[in-house]
Structures are given as structure tokens and as C-alpha cells.
Design an enzyme around this catalytic site. Structure first.
Site, PDB file in Angstrom:
ATOM      1  N   CYS A   2       0.833  -1.212   0.000  1.00 44.02           N
ATOM      2  CA  CYS A   2       0.000   0.000   0.000  1.00 44.02           C
ATOM      3  C   CYS A   2       0.860   1.251   0.000  1.00 44.02           C
ATOM      4  O   CYS A   2       1.965   1.255   0.544  1.00 44.02           O
ATOM      5  CB  CYS A   2      -0.862   0.046   1.256  1.00 44.02           C
ATOM      6  SG  CYS A   2      -1.932  -1.369   1.439  1.00 44.02           S
ATOM      7  N   ARG A  28       4.557   0.786  -6.242  1.00 41.96           N
ATOM      8  CA  ARG A  28       4.554  -0.095  -5.070  1.00 41.96           C
ATOM      9  C   ARG A  28       3.647  -1.312  -5.276  1.00 41.96           C
ATOM     10  O   ARG A  28       3.718  -2.257  -4.499  1.00 41.96           O
ATOM     11  CB  ARG A  28       4.090   0.683  -3.835  1.00 41.96           C
ATOM     12  CG  ARG A  28       4.997   1.837  -3.504  1.00 41.96           C
ATOM     13  CD  ARG A  28       4.385   2.737  -2.456  1.00 41.96           C
ATOM     14  NE  ARG A  28       4.331   2.132  -1.153  1.00 41.96           N
ATOM     15  CZ  ARG A  28       5.322   2.110  -0.277  1.00 41.96           C
ATOM     16  NH1 ARG A  28       6.468   2.661  -0.594  1.00 41.96           N
ATOM     17  NH2 ARG A  28       5.183   1.556   0.903  1.00 41.96           N
ATOM     18  N   TRP A  75      -2.896  -2.528  -1.666  1.00 42.14           N
ATOM     19  CA  TRP A  75      -2.413  -3.852  -2.073  1.00 42.14           C
ATOM     20  C   TRP A  75      -3.002  -4.799  -1.043  1.00 42.14           C
ATOM     21  O   TRP A  75      -2.590  -4.797   0.117  1.00 42.14           O
ATOM     22  CB  TRP A  75      -0.883  -3.849  -2.029  1.00 42.14           C
ATOM     23  CG  TRP A  75      -0.220  -5.036  -2.639  1.00 42.14           C
ATOM     24  CD1 TRP A  75      -0.049  -5.284  -3.963  1.00 42.14           C
ATOM     25  CD2 TRP A  75       0.417  -6.116  -1.956  1.00 42.14           C
ATOM     26  NE1 TRP A  75       0.648  -6.451  -4.139  1.00 42.14           N
ATOM     27  CE2 TRP A  75       0.944  -6.982  -2.925  1.00 42.14           C
ATOM     28  CE3 TRP A  75       0.585  -6.447  -0.609  1.00 42.14           C
ATOM     29  CZ2 TRP A  75       1.628  -8.143  -2.601  1.00 42.14           C
ATOM     30  CZ3 TRP A  75       1.260  -7.600  -0.277  1.00 42.14           C
ATOM     31  CH2 TRP A  75       1.779  -8.433  -1.278  1.00 42.14           C
ATOM     32  N   ASN A 101      -1.246   1.759   5.779  1.00 43.42           N
ATOM     33  CA  ASN A 101      -0.359   0.739   5.211  1.00 43.42           C
ATOM     34  C   ASN A 101       0.152  -0.087   6.381  1.00 43.42           C
ATOM     35  O   ASN A 101       0.695   0.474   7.329  1.00 43.42           O
ATOM     36  CB  ASN A 101       0.807   1.421   4.471  1.00 43.42           C
ATOM     37  CG  ASN A 101       1.891   0.436   4.067  1.00 43.42           C
ATOM     38  OD1 ASN A 101       1.653  -0.756   3.965  1.00 43.42           O
ATOM     39  ND2 ASN A 101       3.099   0.941   3.852  1.00 43.42           N
ATOM     40  N   GLY A 102      -0.026  -1.402   6.322  1.00 42.57           N
ATOM     41  CA  GLY A 102       0.435  -2.250   7.434  1.00 42.57           C
ATOM     42  C   GLY A 102      -0.658  -3.240   7.800  1.00 42.57           C
ATOM     43  O   GLY A 102      -1.586  -3.466   7.013  1.00 42.57           O
ATOM     44  N   GLU A 469      19.280 -15.554  -9.796  1.00 39.05           N
ATOM     45  CA  GLU A 469      18.765 -14.189  -9.950  1.00 39.05           C
ATOM     46  C   GLU A 469      18.167 -13.993 -11.351  1.00 39.05           C
ATOM     47  O   GLU A 469      17.113 -13.368 -11.506  1.00 39.05           O
ATOM     48  CB  GLU A 469      19.891 -13.176  -9.680  1.00 39.05           C
ATOM     49  CG  GLU A 469      19.557 -11.728 -10.003  1.00 39.05           C
ATOM     50  CD  GLU A 469      18.356 -11.169  -9.250  1.00 39.05           C
ATOM     51  OE1 GLU A 469      17.865 -11.818  -8.311  1.00 39.05           O
ATOM     52  OE2 GLU A 469      17.880 -10.090  -9.642  1.00 39.05           O
ATOM     53  N   LYS A 473      14.333 -12.863 -12.292  1.00 40.41           N
ATOM     54  CA  LYS A 473      13.995 -11.713 -13.160  1.00 40.41           C
ATOM     55  C   LYS A 473      13.022 -12.144 -14.235  1.00 40.41           C
ATOM     56  O   LYS A 473      12.027 -11.488 -14.483  1.00 40.41           O
ATOM     57  CB  LYS A 473      15.240 -11.129 -13.849  1.00 40.41           C
ATOM     58  CG  LYS A 473      16.163 -10.249 -13.057  1.00 40.41           C
ATOM     59  CD  LYS A 473      15.576  -8.989 -12.511  1.00 40.41           C
ATOM     60  CE  LYS A 473      14.908  -9.200 -11.188  1.00 40.41           C
ATOM     61  NZ  LYS A 473      15.513  -8.957  -9.963  1.00 40.41           N
ATOM     62  N   GLU A 476       9.410 -13.127 -12.767  1.00 39.02           N
ATOM     63  CA  GLU A 476       8.569 -12.115 -12.130  1.00 39.02           C
ATOM     64  C   GLU A 476       8.010 -11.086 -13.106  1.00 39.02           C
ATOM     65  O   GLU A 476       6.983 -10.482 -12.816  1.00 39.02           O
ATOM     66  CB  GLU A 476       9.255 -11.446 -10.940  1.00 39.02           C
ATOM     67  CG  GLU A 476      10.464 -10.626 -11.253  1.00 39.02           C
ATOM     68  CD  GLU A 476      11.213 -10.188 -10.004  1.00 39.02           C
ATOM     69  OE1 GLU A 476      10.614 -10.087  -8.934  1.00 39.02           O
ATOM     70  OE2 GLU A 476      12.419  -9.930 -10.124  1.00 39.02           O
ATOM     71  N   HIS A 492      19.934 -34.040 -11.820  1.00 39.57           N
ATOM     72  CA  HIS A 492      19.450 -34.843 -10.694  1.00 39.57           C
ATOM     73  C   HIS A 492      17.928 -34.778 -10.578  1.00 39.57           C
ATOM     74  O   HIS A 492      17.386 -34.851  -9.480  1.00 39.57           O
ATOM     75  CB  HIS A 492      20.129 -34.399  -9.400  1.00 39.57           C
ATOM     76  CG  HIS A 492      21.596 -34.708  -9.388  1.00 39.57           C
ATOM     77  ND1 HIS A 492      22.086 -35.987  -9.259  1.00 39.57           N
ATOM     78  CD2 HIS A 492      22.673 -33.907  -9.545  1.00 39.57           C
ATOM     79  CE1 HIS A 492      23.406 -35.970  -9.317  1.00 39.57           C
ATOM     80  NE2 HIS A 492      23.792 -34.710  -9.502  1.00 39.57           N
ATOM     81  N   LYS A 585       6.729  -3.427  -4.247  1.00 38.20           N
ATOM     82  CA  LYS A 585       8.124  -2.972  -4.219  1.00 38.20           C
ATOM     83  C   LYS A 585       8.766  -3.232  -2.866  1.00 38.20           C
ATOM     84  O   LYS A 585       9.875  -3.726  -2.780  1.00 38.20           O
ATOM     85  CB  LYS A 585       8.191  -1.480  -4.568  1.00 38.20           C
ATOM     86  CG  LYS A 585       9.613  -0.922  -4.645  1.00 38.20           C
ATOM     87  CD  LYS A 585      10.412  -1.582  -5.763  1.00 38.20           C
ATOM     88  CE  LYS A 585      11.851  -1.166  -5.816  1.00 38.20           C
ATOM     89  NZ  LYS A 585      12.636  -2.073  -6.677  1.00 38.20           N
TER      90      LYS A 585
HETATM   91  C1  F6R Z   1      12.948  -8.982  -7.137  1.00 38.70           C
HETATM   92  C2  F6R Z   1      12.681  -8.121  -6.015  1.00 38.70           C
HETATM   93  C3  F6R Z   1      12.432  -8.741  -4.682  1.00 38.70           C
HETATM   94  C4  F6R Z   1      13.229  -7.973  -3.617  1.00 38.70           C
HETATM   95  C5  F6R Z   1      12.888  -8.503  -2.210  1.00 38.70           C
HETATM   96  C6  F6R Z   1      13.719  -7.806  -1.151  1.00 38.70           C
HETATM   97  O1  F6R Z   1      13.156  -8.253  -8.297  1.00 38.70           O
HETATM   98  O2  F6R Z   1      12.649  -6.929  -6.148  1.00 38.70           O
HETATM   99  O3  F6R Z   1      12.778 -10.092  -4.668  1.00 38.70           O
HETATM  100  O4  F6R Z   1      14.591  -8.132  -3.887  1.00 38.70           O
HETATM  101  O5  F6R Z   1      11.527  -8.272  -1.945  1.00 38.70           O
HETATM  102  O6  F6R Z   1      13.540  -6.435  -1.183  1.00 38.70           O
HETATM  103  P1  F6R Z   1      14.546  -5.458  -0.445  1.00 38.70           P
HETATM  104  O7  F6R Z   1      15.851  -5.541  -1.130  1.00 38.70           O
HETATM  105  O8  F6R Z   1      13.906  -4.104  -0.554  1.00 38.70           O
HETATM  106  O9  F6R Z   1      14.640  -5.943   0.972  1.00 38.70           O
END
Ligand code: F6R
Length: 590
Positions: A2, A28, A75, A101-102, A469, A473, A476, A492, A585
Site C-alpha cells: 500500500c 509499489r 495492495w 499501510n500495514g 537471480e 527476473k 517475475e 538430478h 516494491k
Molecule cells: C525482485 C525483487 C524482490 C526484492 C525482495 C527484497 O526483483 O525486487 O525479490 O529483492 O523483496 O527487497 P529489499 O531488497 O527491498 O529488501
């Protein structure tokens, strides 16, 4: 997650002001939105499910006039995606409106208590208890300020809230465990989950602490619930500007942020040397080192663990933050916990830090957001200096994390200058890796892969976390199933899924070339389509992405083309890479 924003000041167009601010919080992630203002001592609420643009078209947020208002992007956590559950929420007497938010953890108990006292509820959110609890306190003769403070004291869980009162024409903002920043402009105050929502009006910001309650009246005062007294918080000036936070000529923030890596890696390397050396000292003195992080930041930590082993011959533990409580028995006052988080607000990371603090362990963090909770909870922090990352998925902050951690490890073995030299050499190559030529080349690959059901990725040693990683990417933003493996592991089990044409991306470095190429051959033999990310071509590759061989900084160089691939797969498949479905985010809930 949120987003909340509020304004109080001299302007009379609060609806359009907040609409503009809300758009800057879209990154966000959200499913509904709303705005509230005051008109003739009544609160006017406009809210619905859908994108801000669609809801605004339907409800016209700008028609909310006046000089005080609050707004929200939701959200959903408690309660489905419905108009009733969208914020702002009103008290039963419709005199108080709240955006939040929370999570109110004791909302069921509070809801039952309020119901017993004659209150009705119109949504299935936890938030709706807040305005009603304030109304309840006011019914007992308290003024708005006292009632809000007493209500907040009854709330368990986390919140950043903005509360509007129609009769007193007042705004109160408070935070505990969720981000909230105050911006002081010439013609009024903004209070928001994040700075981009008001940076075009002011660069003077105050980062609020847990328990802070801002009461906006003739003068502004901050009362801290935990300290039980009025407090003064310093005003900071943000270094970046609205252009940096906006898209510029790029179609999406994701592409802009991928391209920015030319500069962000440079800024990451130009760290304050003295802080690096202070941290080096703490690493040397520590008895046990734990890295904690989530998602992409976790992959940066995993890469660092390989570098610690390879360069410093040192063991470090890397734990996904949500699993960290299982390791608390190993924490002492000699343990060093290094928490890595772009946002500095990830609930799982903050919880892990709390666990470590309870054991008196030392906390060092690597964060991008100055003044974030993690930044403030740490004994010492290194800043990523990557500027605002608006796209929900992390790109430039990942390579900043890698650059800083690499430099730290070189410094640990007395090779700070050598590390810096290697990173400087690398950043000169980044121009090419983010160039239009490479984008064109990768576009050909995206066309080939866009209808795939699975993409597998393999790497050995330093290239293993890169494969993890890169898979994250791709999945997602493009929603194609992608999985990363260490080179030897695919066979395996998962190799059973390889069919004619199944794509497999293979990360090659000089160090592990022989072994990883042999793994690629195993996959090709079963029909796999091999995409090589390597410094030289190989006959096993069906498609080749040339990336220079840069040794210990290979993880930085090799991820960039795959960030671009993920971006292109998303856009070709018709998805918005800046706002992937179901993602937020900063994940401020556990
Ligand atoms: C992937 C992504 C998430 C964040 C994760 C941690 O692209 O953005 O996997 O890396 O939510 O977020 P932070 O780094 O803000 O703790």
C-alpha cells in the site's frame, strides 16, 4: 505494498495534488485506490478498485477541493479486492477518515469490542477498526488528538496511517513498522510512504521514527508514543530530483533503471572508504557472520558468500531473512549480522534484525533508502547510492549491492585498491552491455523464447547465484516459468523436463568453462536449446550472448543482458514490467 499520501496547506486543489502524488506511488503495486477531502465539515471519499487512471476517469479525484486530504493505493492483505475494502475508510459518524499501510494484528478483538459498543462495519479490512476506535475515544469526551493517540496505543501490528477529522479540519499521521516520510513545501506539508510522491514540491524531508505521531495544527508537532513525549526530528535534503525518479525517454522504469547501471555501479564503488574499513574491522573481530536478505538481495548475499570463500578464504552464513529465526541459537554478542535490503523496509529483514538485536549481535546494513527502518536500526550502514528504484523488480540495486560487497571483500584482504580497479574496469564495459546494439541482439532471442513454457538456467560457482537471480527476473516480469540450478544439479531430476527446443541459459566463466559446457552438452543431447552467456562462442550454443570475462565481477556483467531479456519478454508478451502482478516494491508484511 500500500501507498499513502496526505497534504495539508494553503492550496485549494487537494484532489488533483493527491492524484498526482498517488501516480508516483503506483510502482509499489496496488489493486484499488482512493482519495478523501473535507467539504462543509463532511468527508468526501472517492474510491474504487482498478488503476488510478481508470478510477480517476470514473470518479474525478480532482473534484475533491480544499486544502487538506488523504489518498491511498491498496495492495490487499485482509479482505478481497472490492470497492468496500478500498481506502479511505470512514468512522461510523463519517467524521473521521483513515488510510493505512500495514496490518492491525489484533483487529478481530478490536472489531468485536467496537461491535459490542454499537459500531457497524462495512468492509472486511483490518483498517476499518482504526477510524471507529478513534470515534469511540472521542465519544468518551477526548479531543481528536488525544483520541487518536489513545486509539493508536491499542493497535498491535504495523502501521503508517493518516487520519483526517472533518469537524476540526485536522490531519494526524503516525507510523510504527511501516515507512512514512514528511515533506515540508513552501505552501504546505506532505506526508507519504515515499519521497517521489512529493519531490516535485520539496526536497526537505523528515524521516519519521517508530511511534512518531505528527499532529498538523497551527504549528506542527511530533509526539512519540514509545518515548511518551514530544520529539524533534531533523530535516534532511534529498540529493536526487524528480527527473531521476521519472521515466525520462524510456518506455518503462525497468529499462531506464537497467540503463542507469553505467552510473549506479560507479556511484556504488565511490563509497566512503573510511566506512568500508570500519566494517572490515568489524568483520575481522566477529565470531560468526550472517548475511540476511530476501529475493534479489538474497542472491547478492549468496554471490558474496562465494567471494568471501574465494578471495578471503572465509566462511559466512547466508540465510533467507524469513528463515533467520531458526538460526537464533547461534547468535551472540560477538556475531555480526549483515542485512542487505534495497528498500530497508522488508518486514522479514527487519524481523531478522530484531531477533539479532535481542541477542546483542552487531547489525550492519547495506541499503538504498536513507532513513529507512533498516538504516535506522543498524549499528552502521553502507548506502547503495543507486537513486530511487521505481520499477517493482530490482535491477540497478542488485548490481550496486554486488559492487559494494565485492569491494568490501577485497578490502578485507588488504586489496581495496585492486578491487576498485577491477570494478572501474568493469564499469567502462557496462556502456556496451546496456547499449542499443545489445538490446537489438537480445530482442531476437526474446522473439524465440516468448512462447516458452519453461526456461532453465545453469551456472557453477559464482555463476550459480547469477542463474538464480536471472531466473527470478524472467519469471517475475514475463510470467514464464524459469528455474536456476547449479550446473551439476539439473541432471538430478529436472532434466526430465527437457524436450526438443526447451531453452536453457548457460552462464560460462573462464574458471568453470569445461564443466559447465559439459553440462550444456548433456542438456543439448536431450533436445535443449542452449543460450550461452560467455566471453567466447562455443559450438554447443544455439544462441550466443557475448559478455566480457571479468573474473570476480562476472556476476555483475552477466546479469545485465538477462535483465534486458526479462524486460523484453514481458513487453513482447504484453505485460507491464514496472508493475508485475501480485508483487510489491517493498514487502512490509511478513
Ligand atoms: C525482485 C525483487 C524482490 C526484492 C525482495 C527484497 O526483483 O525486487 O525479490 O529483492 O523483496 O527487497 P529489499 O531488497 O527491498 O529488501
Amino acid at each position: 505494498m500500500c501507498g499513502i499520501v496526505g497534504y495539508i496547506g494553503n492550496r485549494n486543489d487537494v484532489g488533483s495534488l493527491l492524484l498526482n502524488s498517488l501516480k508516483k506511488l503506483e510502482y509499489r503495486g496496488y489493486d484499488s485506490c482512493g482519495v478523501a477531502g473535507i467539504s462543509d465539515r463532511e468527508i468526501l471519499v472517492k474510491k474504487d478498485i482498478g488503476k488510478i487512471e481508470e478510477v480517476d476517469k470514473k470518479l474525478d479525484f480532482s473534484s475533491v477541493k480544499g486544502s487538506i486530504g488523504i489518498a491511498h493505493t491498496r495492495w490487499s492483505t485482509h479482505g478481497g479486492v472490492t470497492k468496500e475494502n478500498a481506502h479511505p475508510h470512514l468512522s461510523n459518524n463519517k467524521k473521521i477518515a483513515v488510510v493505512h499501510n500495514g496490518i492491525v494484528e489484533n483487529y478481530q478483538e478490536l472489531r468485536n469490542f467496537l461491535k459490542e459498543n454499537g459500531f457497524s462495519f462495512y468492509s472486511s479490512t483490518d483498517t476499518e477498526v482504526i477510524p471507529n476506535l478513534i470515534e469511540f475515544e472521542m465519544r468518551n469526551g477526548k479531543n481528536f488528538e488525544k483520541a487518536t493517540i489513545d486509539a493508536l496505543r491499542k493497535i498491535e501490528g504495523s502501521y503508517a496511517v493518516l487520519v483526517l477529522n472533518a469537524d476540526e479540519k485536522k490531519l494526524i499521521a503516525a507510523r510504527k513498522g511501516a515507512p512514512l516520510v514528511l515533506g515540508a513545501a513552501d505552501d504546505g506539508h506532505f506526508v507519504s510512504s515515499d519521497i517521489p510522491s512529493f519531490i516535485e514540491h520539496t526536497k526537505d524531508v523528515t524521516y519519521l521514527h517508530d511511534g512518531d505521531v505528527i499532529i498538523f495544527g497551527n504549528s506542527l508537532k511530533i509526539f512519540n508514543l514509545l518515548e511518551d513525549k514530544e520529539v524533534i526530528r531533523p530535516v534532511d535534503t534529498v540529493e536526487w530530483n524528480i527527473e531521476q525518479a521519472m521515466k525520462g525517454n524510456f518506455d518503462h522504469f525497468m529499462l531506464k533503471e537497467i540503463s542507469e547501471q553505467v552510473e549506479t555501479i560507479q556511484r556504488a564503488v565511490e563509497q566512503d572508504k573510511s566506512i568500508i574499513f570500519e566494517i572490515v574491522q568489524q568483520i575481522k573481530e566477529a565470531k560468526g557472520i550472517f548475511f540476511v536478505a530476501c529475493g534479489t538481495s538474497y542472491h547478492a548475499c549468496l554471490t558474496a558468500s562465494y567471494l568471501f570463500s574465494k578471495i578471503a578464504k572465509m566462511h559466512v552464513n547466508v540465510v533467507v531473512a524469513s528463515e533467520f529465526p531458526s538460526y537464533e541459537h547461534f547468535l551472540t554478542d560477538k556475531t555480526l549480522v549483515i542485512a542487505v535490503s534495497q528498500s530497508g523496509e522488508t518486514a522479514d529483514v527487519l524481523e531478522a534484525v530484531k531477533t539479532a538485536k535481542n541477542k546483542n549481535s552487531k547489525i550492519i546494513s547495506l541499503v538504498n533508502v536513507m532513513g529507512s527502518s533498516l538504516h535506522r536500526y543498524s549499528d552502521q550502514s553502507l548506502m547503495m547510492h543507486a537513486g530511487p528504484e521505481i520499477c517493482v523488480v530490482a535491477t540497478k540495486t542488485y548490481t550496486s549491492q554486488l559492487a559494494i560487497l565485492t569491494l568490501l571483500i577485497y578490502a578485507l584482504v588488504g586489496k581495496y585498491e585492486e578491487g576498485k580497479k577491477e570494478l572501474k574496469y568493469l564499469w567502462n564495459l557496462i556502456y556496451n552491455l546496456t547499449s542499443a546494439n545489445i538490446r537489438e541482439r537480445i530482442k531476437q532471442l526474446s522473439e524465440r523464447l516468448k512462447d516458452s513454457n519453461h526456461i532453465f538456467l545453469i551456472g557453477r560457482g559464482l555463476q550459480y547465484p547469477t542463474a538464480l537471480e536471472a531466473a527470478l527476473k524472467i519469471k517475475e516480469v514475463s510470467y514464464i516459468h524459469a528455474e536456476g540450478f547449479s550446473g551439476g544439479e539439473l541432471k538430478h531430476g529436472t532434466i526430465a523436463l527437457i524436450e526438443q527446443g526447451t531453452p536453457c541459459i548457460v552462464f560460462v566463466s573462464e574458471e568453470n568453462e569445461k564443466e559447465i559446457i559439459s553440462n550444456a552438452i548433456e542438456i543439448k543431447t536431450r533436445g535443449g536449446y542452449i543460450i550461452g552467456v560467455a566471453s567466447k562462442n562455443n559450438e554447443v550454443f544455439d544462441f550466443y550472448i557475448k559478455v566480457p570475462e571479468v573474473g570476480n565481477t562476472n556476476p555483475i556483467a552477466q546479469i545485465i543482458p538477462i535483465q534486458t531479456l526479462a524486460y523484453q519478454l514481458a513487453t513482447l508478451r504484453g505485460f507491464d514490467p514496472d508493475r508485475p502482478r501480485n508483487l510489491a516494491k517493498s514487502v512490509t508484511v511478513k
